[in-house]
Design a protein around this motif. Sequence first.
Motif, PDB file in Angstrom:
ATOM      1  N   LEU A 103      -5.568  -0.345 -11.884  1.00 41.99           N
ATOM      2  CA  LEU A 103      -5.541   0.768 -10.937  1.00 41.99           C
ATOM      3  C   LEU A 103      -6.447   1.868 -11.468  1.00 41.99           C
ATOM      4  O   LEU A 103      -6.556   2.059 -12.683  1.00 41.99           O
ATOM      5  N   ALA A 397      -0.870  -1.809 -13.810  1.00 44.29           N
ATOM      6  CA  ALA A 397      -0.743  -1.416 -12.395  1.00 44.29           C
ATOM      7  C   ALA A 397       0.699  -1.192 -11.983  1.00 44.29           C
ATOM      8  O   ALA A 397       1.099  -1.526 -10.865  1.00 44.29           O
ATOM      9  N   CYS A 403      -3.078   7.427  -7.503  1.00 45.30           N
ATOM     10  CA  CYS A 403      -4.186   6.502  -7.741  1.00 45.30           C
ATOM     11  C   CYS A 403      -5.027   6.396  -6.472  1.00 45.30           C
ATOM     12  O   CYS A 403      -4.542   6.610  -5.367  1.00 45.30           O
TER      13      CYS A 403
END
Length: 450
Positions: A103, A397, A403
């Motif tokens: 991410l 992640a 994000c």
Amino acid sequence: MGTYMIRLVASSMFAAALVAASAVAQTTPAFKMSGAATREEILDHTLSAYRGRSARRENPQLLGSVTCGYQGWFTCPGDGSDRGWHHWGKGGDFRPGACTIDLWPDVSELSEAERYPTAFHNADGSPAEVYSSLNATTIDRHFAWMKEHGIDGVFCQRFAGEVRGAHGLYHFNTVLNNCRASANRHGRAWAVMYDLSGLGEGETSVVIEDWKALIGRMRVGRDTKDKAYLHHIGKPLVAVWGIGFNDGRRYTLDECVKLIDFLQNDPEYGGFAVMIGVPSYWREMERDCVNDPRLHDVIQQADIVSPWAVGRFGDLEGAETYANEVTRPDLEWCDDNGIDYLPVVFPGFSWHNMNPKSPSNQIPRRGGKFLWKQFNEAANAGAKMTYVAMFDEVDEATAIFKCTNAPPVGESTFIDYEGLPSDHYLWLVGQGRRLLRGEIPSGDALPPRR
């Protein structure tokens, strides 16, 4: 924590918080990290950097809370850590094809002083940027997000294998102080969580010596001005993660017994409630757990047990099965043995850039339905508190902070938030807290966002 196999314009209030954070950062004594720095110099620096400002009258309690793990392990060249691209890249390099994150953090709200350009590029050709966990303003921003969305606070990760070295000690002491100051400023909670991963046989003594410094020099859990430090059953709380896993750990269960006893009962450094992070299948001592009855003795010594659930299931049906086969019987066992129980929930999982043989987006988030299902199952099972893995872990992640949906393009593959707002998971965790407290009804459908 750990690995899978184990772990734009701000509001006026938010802007004011950032100004306050900047003031703290600017008053922090200048310190240049180097391998020649002594442990005492580092401790003196981090002690003087802390300003005990509190937005509370009493310390927060773990029961009834939703807390997150806070890794705080990201550094960048030029941030003063002398650690380079720590936890961003591979082998000291951070570029397309050499990274460990799946991410990409949304840095659109960060000031120029908080952003670090990388060798990655956005779709428009501009350099993609990341942040450093050593920046007090950035950490303060994270705690402001927690406050905005109703998240109680964090367990500040402290990696035992890293704090024995000068660079790691400076890094994680700085993160600890930034978290402590910001938790007090924003009325959030914080506590120390030791991660034992990587320690050898006999090396739990590293934790004991480090803890003596945190208590003796930095007054962690002792400072009466620190009203943000998390408590449980009337005592300050400390967590120890990584007990009983069957992945070849060399420190022993007997060592863990001594460590817990030290944290609970030492006349000078004890007096703490202790939470331990254990494998999912600790109760029956199978699958991810050592087959050693001594583990149950360790667990009964602790005040709280928290089984690591990340990666143990990967869809909605699996979450329900896990709750029926693990969470509910665990809660019954803990009730019978007078121990409190902290279930772990997580939003999804992917570590393709760290482990290319693993598929990208291995455990999809499903727009938040996967996480929401876990909150519902935990609440319906009778859990009184939950731990979210994690606030900031973009490596695997599991992050729930902001994000981007427009990660860099090129050789490395990143996932995103499926077009949802970057604060979607912050909001959803806040709703999980409301669910846990009975303020909203349970149900498979996500609550409406107004």
